[in-house]
Scaffold this active site. Structure first.
Site, PDB file in Angstrom:
ATOM      1  N   ASP A 182       0.726  -1.350  -0.074  1.00 51.35           N
ATOM      2  CA  ASP A 182      -0.104  -0.134   0.040  1.00 51.35           C
ATOM      3  C   ASP A 182       1.318   1.658   0.421  1.00 51.35           C
ATOM      4  O   ASP A 182       1.758   1.091   0.504  1.00 51.35           O
ATOM      5  CB  ASP A 182      -0.632  -0.117   1.295  1.00 51.35           C
ATOM      6  CG  ASP A 182      -2.480  -0.679   0.583  1.00 51.35           C
ATOM      7  OD1 ASP A 182      -2.518  -1.681   0.760  1.00 51.35           O
ATOM      8  OD2 ASP A 182      -3.023  -0.431   1.557  1.00 51.35           O
ATOM      9  N   HIS A 192       3.393  -2.234   2.811  1.00 54.10           N
ATOM     10  CA  HIS A 192       3.989  -1.224   2.896  1.00 54.10           C
ATOM     11  C   HIS A 192       5.570  -0.559   1.775  1.00 54.10           C
ATOM     12  O   HIS A 192       5.692  -1.272   2.325  1.00 54.10           O
ATOM     13  CB  HIS A 192       2.952  -0.193   3.490  1.00 54.10           C
ATOM     14  CG  HIS A 192       2.463   0.054   4.434  1.00 54.10           C
ATOM     15  ND1 HIS A 192       1.775  -1.209   4.875  1.00 54.10           N
ATOM     16  CD2 HIS A 192       0.789   0.618   4.333  1.00 54.10           C
ATOM     17  CE1 HIS A 192       0.669  -0.484   5.507  1.00 54.10           C
ATOM     18  NE2 HIS A 192       0.011   0.222   4.759  1.00 54.10           N
TER      19      HIS A 192
END
Length: 294
Positions: free
Chosen positions: A109, A260
């Site tokens: 992300d 991430h």
């Protein structure tokens, strides 16, 4: 005796002449037919220079049939390749018996951030023959469209993470549409392909987020295993060990792992994927997951 011998010889000559005259055409041309069949089976024909135009047309037609057959086969493979779906807990689940259950979906992300970090992550994915969804924010893409193109050009799927990193569930439908649809258009303009996966920031899209995602042909998802890499900082020691522990303690078949674009995640990724493989897991290709447009 002399007359009888002459008669026998004359009869033999007449029989031999008759056999030669009635020899089948297929026997005379059998080698050429075998060669043509072999060429056709290889997907093309070698047309001799002395063939007429009709012969060339036939050869070209045969080749186009083979090429069209290949295209149809590719389309069929693409059509039957949707072997998984997401359940209500956002786990990856086989569509039918006999499909591998011990699979993992990898996701990243909040990008795109830095070329060096993106390349490091994708280098590791390539090493393990894995694909991951890169969920991007629109404001970051606006700042660095070349990074989005980098992810796309290196063969990794891109997901929609809305324009800003805000909680969507309390926003108006008009605002949520703007947050999602602006990213859809931007990604398509840059890569030629609109995303088919949507993850709301903070995992909080609400009913309106689900509605807008569905209207745009997006598969709405959060995650089922969090790496907790976002809770770490540069000064924290043993981040790789912590990330491995966070993931493996929650691990289960169909895990949808949230990570991430962070330097310590990029650093730990090879160790993580190796550990998962040692536990007998394989990495699912996001393209094999059903989406609303299917």
């Amino acid at each position: 005796m002399g007359t009888k011998t002459a008669a026998i010889l004359l009869t033999a000559c007449l029989l031999l002449s008759a056999c030669s005259a009635n020899k089948p055409e297929s026997a005379a041309t059998g080698n050429n037919q075998t060669s043509a069949a072999s060429d056709t089976s290889n997907g093309s024909q070698t047309v001799p220079k002395d063939h007429n135009s009709a012969g060339k047309t036939t050869a070209q037609h045969d080749k186009s049939v083979v090429d069209n057959s290949k295209s149809e086969n590719s389309a069929t493979v693409a059509a039957i390749n949707k072997t998984y779906h997401l359940d209500k807990a956002y786990n990856v689940v086989p569509n039918q018996e006999g499909v591998e259950k011990k699979v993992i979906l990898l996701t990243f992300d909040d990008g795109p951030k830095e070329a060096a970090m993106i390349n490091k992550i994708i280098d590791t994915l390539d090493k393990h023959k894995a694909k991951a969804i890169f969920f991007v924010n629109g404001y970051r893409v606006k700042e660095h469209p070349e990074l989005l193109k980098l992810i796309h050009d290196r063969g990794q799927p891109i997901g929609n993470h809305s324009w800003d990193h805000i909680v969507l569930k309390n926003k108006s439908e008009a605002e949520v549409k703007k947050q999602i649809e602006t990213v859809q258009k931007m990604v398509k303009d840059i890569t030629g392909q609109a995303p088919v996966f949507f993850r709301p920031p903070h995992g909080a899209g609400g009913d309106v987020g689900r509605k807008v995602a569905k209207e745009n042909g997006l598969l709405y998802m959060t995650w089922s295993v969090g790496s907790l890499d976002w809770t770490m900082n540069k000064s924290q020691p043993n981040k790789t060990d912590a990330l491995l522990k966070n993931v493996t303690e929650q691990l289960h078949p169909g895990s949808n792992i949230l990570m991430h674009e962070l330097p310590w995640t990029a650093e730990a990724l090879d160790s993580l994927l190796t550990r998962l493989e040692q536990k007998g897991y394989r990495f699912v290709d996001p393209q094999s997951i059903e989406v609303p447009a299917d």
